[in-house]
Enzyme design. Structure first.
Site, PDB file in Angstrom:
ATOM      1  CG  ASP A 174      -1.852   1.163   1.298  1.00 22.54           C
ATOM      2  OD1 ASP A 174      -1.604   2.170   0.597  1.00 22.54           O
ATOM      3  OD2 ASP A 174      -2.853   1.076   2.033  1.00 22.54           O
ATOM      4  CG  HIS A 224      -4.320  -1.704   3.484  1.00 21.44           C
ATOM      5  ND1 HIS A 224      -3.568  -0.569   3.732  1.00 21.44           N
ATOM      6  CD2 HIS A 224      -4.493  -2.306   4.682  1.00 21.44           C
ATOM      7  CE1 HIS A 224      -3.283  -0.520   5.018  1.00 21.44           C
ATOM      8  NE2 HIS A 224      -3.830  -1.548   5.620  1.00 21.44           N
TER       9      HIS A 224
END
Ligand code: SAH
Length: 386
Positions: A84, A326
């Site tokens: 991420d 995420h």
């Protein structure tokens, strides 16, 4: 921080738009970094030590919550977090672009995982970093520290923050990536506040130091039909008792920007360096004004975090107008479809509190009303993230 997608109950879905985050292999980028104050809508066995966020011990047979926390022992969840890039590169920028904050400072990394934040801090010139991790990923962090020749700067401590002994009485900086879905799900904020109150020197830094929760409203007819109304008629049978349950579970998923019908409203800002534990429970009012004629099927919550002590303000948003993370967004479906005209407002309050029985879960109470030309509704709905 993050919860494991393989967990069944709170509702990450396999919506076809599921986003996979790929990590660029270049140097850290700055494109998703907020360089100004975020606005309302700017762009959360021996060697498997369990850690409950409230620091409680786990004994006897494992519950699903135990497996949940044990998931941090597996590299998969760390891979997802590291990839991420919005998340990890923001932390990297904060540290690398502000070495003056770290030079010769003692740092505590709360929930170190693979040790990534500790490595950033060590590279930026920290005097010493204590990397505390309760899952067995701590063993990997130890090895990673060695592999990268930082053993003289980083000490990995395996255990719960609430139980370990630090070799020093005070630290200058606490850094942590504690945010869960809907910001407070998983309740790791408690652990950070515990560490702050126990070890942080007066005027020490907490990174990040600001987190805020936001709310907006979306059109989501197709997906509400698929996930909620589905239960009204399943192969000709009435399963609407499950509809009630489905409605009460917030859904963690990505929302498209074009679905947004109203403004985005700031619900709550938390100053992590000063707040008390109790401040994570709150009731906040909201007013969501329609920007076009449309239908509203759900309210959507998301959070921003920022690092206000940097030379230039840095942070990121998990909102639907920003690059996906995420954490995605948290979707709260409404019992009724609201027919709203441009300029009309859904007003109400949202109450957020850790569940009394299981503080890792979050109880959300939504009170809302719309007094519009085509639709008058007033309702209270209860949700539970678990
Ligand atoms: N800092 C890492 C990992 C963040 S995820 C990164 O940014 O990639 C949060 C981590 O905190 C998990 O690995 C989890 O096991 C750990 N953790 C959660 N509660 C903890 C506690 N009470 N004490 C120590 N570690 C904890």
């Amino acid at each position: 921080m993050d919860v494991n997608d393989s967990l069944n109950s709170t509702s990450t879905t396999d919506k076809p738009t599921k986003i996979r985050l790929e990590c660029e292999d270049d140097e850290y980028i700055e494109d998703e970094i907020i360089e100004e104050a975020p606005t309302e809508c700017s762009n959360l066995e021996e060697d498997s030590v369990m850690c409950m966020p409230d620091g409680s011990a786990i004994d006897g047979d494992k519950t699903s919550a135990d497996y949940y926390f044990d998931s941090y022992s597996h590299f998969g969840i760390h891979e997802e977090m590291l990839k991420d890039a919005v998340r990890t590169k923001t932390y990297q920028s904060v540290i690398y672009k502000n070495p003056f904050l770290f030079k010769d400072k003692v740092v505590l990394d709360v929930g170190a995982g693979t040790g990534i934040l500790s490595l950033f801090c060590a590279k930026a010139g920290a005097k010493h970093v204590y990397a505390v991790e309760c899952s067995s990923m701590a063993d990997m962090a130890e090895e990673i520290v060695k592999l990268n020749n930082f053993s003289n700067v980083i000490t990995v401590l395996k255990g719960k923050i609430e139980e370990i002994e630090l070799p020093v009485a005070q630290v200058d900086i606490i850094i942590s990536e504690w945010m869960g879905y809907f910001l407070v799900y998983e309740n790791m904020l408690n652990t950070v506040l515990y560490a702050r109150d126990k070890w942080l020197v007066k005027d020490g830094l907490v990174l990040p130091d600001r987190a805020s929760l936001h709310l907006t409203a979306i059109e989501d007819a197709d997906y509400k039909e698929d996930k909620i109304e589905f239960w009204n008629n399943v192969y000709g049978f009435d399963m609407s008792c499950i509809r009630k349950q489905a409605l009460s579970e917030p859904l963690v998923d990505t929302v498209e920007q074009k679905q947004i019908v109203t403004n985005c409203q700031l619900l709550k800002t938390m100053d992590i360096s000063k707040m008390a534990l109790e401040d994570a429970s709150f009731t906040a009012p909201f007013k969501l004004v329609a920007e076009r004629d449309d239908y509203i099927h759900a309210l959507v919550a998301y959070f921003d975090v920022s690092f206000t002590k940097c030379h230039k303000l840095l942070g990121f948003s998990t909102g639907p107008k920003s690059r996906a993370t995420h954490w995605k967004q948290t979707v709260l479906y409404l019992e009724d479809v609201l027919t709203i005209c441009q300029g009309e407002a859904v007003v109400g309050t949202m109450t957020v509190a850790p569940n009394k029985k299981n503080p890792r879960d979050v109880d959300i109470m939504l009170k809302y009303s719309l007094n519009g030309r085509h639709c008058q509704v007033s309702r209270t709905q209860n949700y539970k993230m678990h």
